[in-house]
Motif scaffolding. Structure first.
Motif, PDB file in Angstrom:
ATOM      1  N   PRO A   1     -13.442  19.817 -23.878  1.00  0.00           N
ATOM      2  CA  PRO A   1     -12.610  18.604 -23.857  1.00  0.00           C
ATOM      3  C   PRO A   1     -13.343  17.395 -23.278  1.00  0.00           C
ATOM      4  N   LEU A   2     -14.354  17.624 -22.451  1.00  0.00           N
ATOM      5  CA  LEU A   2     -15.100  16.510 -21.861  1.00  0.00           C
ATOM      6  C   LEU A   2     -15.905  15.733 -22.898  1.00  0.00           C
ATOM      7  N   LEU A   3     -16.023  16.275 -24.099  1.00  0.00           N
ATOM      8  CA  LEU A   3     -16.721  15.558 -25.166  1.00  0.00           C
ATOM      9  C   LEU A   3     -15.884  14.407 -25.713  1.00  0.00           C
ATOM     10  N   GLU A   4     -14.580  14.415 -25.440  1.00  0.00           N
ATOM     11  CA  GLU A   4     -13.726  13.316 -25.919  1.00  0.00           C
ATOM     12  C   GLU A   4     -14.206  12.008 -25.321  1.00  0.00           C
ATOM     13  N   VAL A   5     -14.185  10.968 -26.108  1.00  0.00           N
ATOM     14  CA  VAL A   5     -14.777   9.683 -25.759  1.00  0.00           C
ATOM     15  C   VAL A   5     -14.199   9.070 -24.471  1.00  0.00           C
ATOM     16  N   ASN A   6     -12.971   9.346 -24.111  1.00  0.00           N
ATOM     17  CA  ASN A   6     -12.376   8.752 -22.916  1.00  0.00           C
ATOM     18  C   ASN A   6     -12.704   9.489 -21.620  1.00  0.00           C
ATOM     19  N   PHE A   7     -13.510  10.551 -21.670  1.00  0.00           N
ATOM     20  CA  PHE A   7     -13.983  11.224 -20.455  1.00  0.00           C
ATOM     21  C   PHE A   7     -15.349  10.686 -20.037  1.00  0.00           C
ATOM     22  N   ARG A   8     -15.688   9.498 -20.425  1.00  0.00           N
ATOM     23  CA  ARG A   8     -17.014   8.969 -20.171  1.00  0.00           C
ATOM     24  C   ARG A   8     -17.254   8.649 -18.702  1.00  0.00           C
ATOM     25  N   VAL A   9     -18.489   8.917 -18.280  1.00  0.00           N
ATOM     26  CA  VAL A   9     -18.908   8.582 -16.925  1.00  0.00           C
ATOM     27  C   VAL A   9     -19.048   7.061 -16.798  1.00  0.00           C
ATOM     28  N   HIS A  10     -19.513   6.397 -17.861  1.00  0.00           N
ATOM     29  CA  HIS A  10     -19.755   4.951 -17.812  1.00  0.00           C
ATOM     30  C   HIS A  10     -18.480   4.121 -17.792  1.00  0.00           C
ATOM     31  N   GLY A  11     -17.356   4.682 -18.180  1.00  0.00           N
ATOM     32  CA  GLY A  11     -16.104   3.929 -18.184  1.00  0.00           C
ATOM     33  C   GLY A  11     -14.936   4.862 -17.952  1.00  0.00           C
ATOM     34  N   ASP A  12     -14.734   5.242 -16.726  1.00  0.00           N
ATOM     35  CA  ASP A  12     -13.701   6.229 -16.385  1.00  0.00           C
ATOM     36  C   ASP A  12     -12.320   5.729 -16.782  1.00  0.00           C
ATOM     37  N   ASN A  13     -11.555   6.593 -17.441  1.00  0.00           N
ATOM     38  CA  ASN A  13     -10.182   6.284 -17.833  1.00  0.00           C
ATOM     39  C   ASN A  13      -9.259   7.238 -17.064  1.00  0.00           C
ATOM     40  N   MET A  14      -8.769   6.762 -15.928  1.00  0.00           N
ATOM     41  CA  MET A  14      -7.942   7.586 -15.037  1.00  0.00           C
ATOM     42  C   MET A  14      -6.727   8.165 -15.765  1.00  0.00           C
ATOM     43  N   TRP A  15      -6.072   7.383 -16.606  1.00  0.00           N
ATOM     44  CA  TRP A  15      -4.854   7.834 -17.281  1.00  0.00           C
ATOM     45  C   TRP A  15      -5.170   8.930 -18.292  1.00  0.00           C
ATOM     46  N   PHE A  16      -6.280   8.785 -18.980  1.00  0.00           N
ATOM     47  CA  PHE A  16      -6.698   9.813 -19.930  1.00  0.00           C
ATOM     48  C   PHE A  16      -6.998  11.115 -19.187  1.00  0.00           C
ATOM     49  N   ARG A  17      -7.756  10.987 -18.087  1.00  0.00           N
ATOM     50  CA  ARG A  17      -8.094  12.154 -17.260  1.00  0.00           C
ATOM     51  C   ARG A  17      -6.834  12.857 -16.771  1.00  0.00           C
TER      52      ARG A  17
ATOM     53  N   LEU B   1     -27.094   3.624 -22.645  1.00  0.00           N
ATOM     54  CA  LEU B   1     -28.088   4.712 -22.688  1.00  0.00           C
ATOM     55  C   LEU B   1     -29.106   4.567 -21.550  1.00  0.00           C
ATOM     56  N   LYS B   2     -29.630   3.368 -21.366  1.00  0.00           N
ATOM     57  CA  LYS B   2     -30.596   3.130 -20.277  1.00  0.00           C
ATOM     58  C   LYS B   2     -29.971   3.477 -18.930  1.00  0.00           C
ATOM     59  N   GLN B   3     -28.751   3.024 -18.719  1.00  0.00           N
ATOM     60  CA  GLN B   3     -28.041   3.283 -17.464  1.00  0.00           C
ATOM     61  C   GLN B   3     -27.829   4.783 -17.254  1.00  0.00           C
ATOM     62  N   GLN B   4     -27.380   5.482 -18.296  1.00  0.00           N
ATOM     63  CA  GLN B   4     -27.066   6.907 -18.172  1.00  0.00           C
ATOM     64  C   GLN B   4     -28.330   7.749 -18.013  1.00  0.00           C
ATOM     65  N   PHE B   5     -29.432   7.355 -18.647  1.00  0.00           N
ATOM     66  CA  PHE B   5     -30.692   8.076 -18.435  1.00  0.00           C
ATOM     67  C   PHE B   5     -31.151   7.910 -16.987  1.00  0.00           C
ATOM     68  N   GLY B   6     -30.889   6.742 -16.391  1.00  0.00           N
ATOM     69  CA  GLY B   6     -31.199   6.538 -14.978  1.00  0.00           C
ATOM     70  C   GLY B   6     -30.371   7.456 -14.086  1.00  0.00           C
ATOM     71  N   LEU B   7     -29.076   7.577 -14.374  1.00  0.00           N
ATOM     72  CA  LEU B   7     -28.210   8.488 -13.617  1.00  0.00           C
ATOM     73  C   LEU B   7     -28.662   9.938 -13.791  1.00  0.00           C
ATOM     74  N   LEU B   8     -29.041  10.286 -15.015  1.00  0.00           N
ATOM     75  CA  LEU B   8     -29.497  11.645 -15.298  1.00  0.00           C
ATOM     76  C   LEU B   8     -30.787  11.949 -14.538  1.00  0.00           C
ATOM     77  N   GLU B   9     -31.704  11.006 -14.513  1.00  0.00           N
ATOM     78  CA  GLU B   9     -32.955  11.189 -13.769  1.00  0.00           C
ATOM     79  C   GLU B   9     -32.663  11.423 -12.286  1.00  0.00           C
ATOM     80  N   HIS B  10     -31.754  10.645 -11.732  1.00  0.00           N
ATOM     81  CA  HIS B  10     -31.355  10.799 -10.339  1.00  0.00           C
ATOM     82  C   HIS B  10     -30.726  12.181 -10.103  1.00  0.00           C
ATOM     83  N   LEU B  11     -29.869  12.609 -11.019  1.00  0.00           N
ATOM     84  CA  LEU B  11     -29.239  13.920 -10.918  1.00  0.00           C
ATOM     85  C   LEU B  11     -30.280  15.049 -10.939  1.00  0.00           C
TER      86      LEU B  11
END
Length: 167
Positions: free
Chosen positions: A87-103, A152-162
């Protein structure tokens, strides 16, 4: 039958417009089919998938793809990214734009560390799709490309940190 928020502007006789019209007309069939398919897939998903529970994921579930009339959903379009998955593949579960109501609709107050890592990978996947579709969807501008590649640039930075903090 397109939302003013959509970036695509299909011509009156375009395949995208024809698909939207067909999806709208067949929305009852789709809803009935989903309600029949989901229970049949549940035992298969729990036996054969590492991600549990798996479910039917639309893949592009946002306001522009959902028709609502009198407070009720009357149709859902753009099923080309639909699959049985995490279910986390659904577009509204994004790390870059959290949707509290969807979650909350999925009963999630917050993502666990493992869920966050998966959602981050799914962000990258979704942004690759977003960047690549500008050409074949014939968007008027490259705004979607610019937006997607910026994330993509932002998320690759987060991934590198992780990665650095888990090794």
């Amino acid at each position: 039958l397109t939302c003013s928020a959509t970036t695509a502007k299909p011509f009156p006789a375009s395949p995208a417009r024809a698909a939207s019209i067909a999806a709208f007309k067949d929305s009852r069939f789709v809803c009935v089919a989903i309600s029949c398919i989901a229970p049949m897939m549940a035992p298969i998903s729990s036996e054969h998938f590492l991600i549990s529970p798996s479910c039917l994921v639309h893949g592009d579930c946002w306001d522009g793809n959902i028709f609502v009339k009198d407070g009720k959903v009357t149709g859902i379009i753009d099923w080309e990214r639909c699959l049985w998955a995490d279910p986390l593949l659904e577009v509204n579960f994004r790390v870059h734009g959290d949707n509290m109501w969807f979650r909350k609709g999925y009963g999630k107050e917050q993502l666990t560390k493992k869920e966050y890592r998966r959602a981050l990978w799914y962000d990258i996947y979704q942004m690759i799709l977003g960047a690549s579709e500008c050409e074949y969807m014939k968007y008027d501008t490259m705004d979607m490309y610019q937006w997607s590649t910026g994330i993509l640039k932002q998320q690759f930075g987060l991934l590198e940190h992780l990665i650095e903090n888990t090794i």
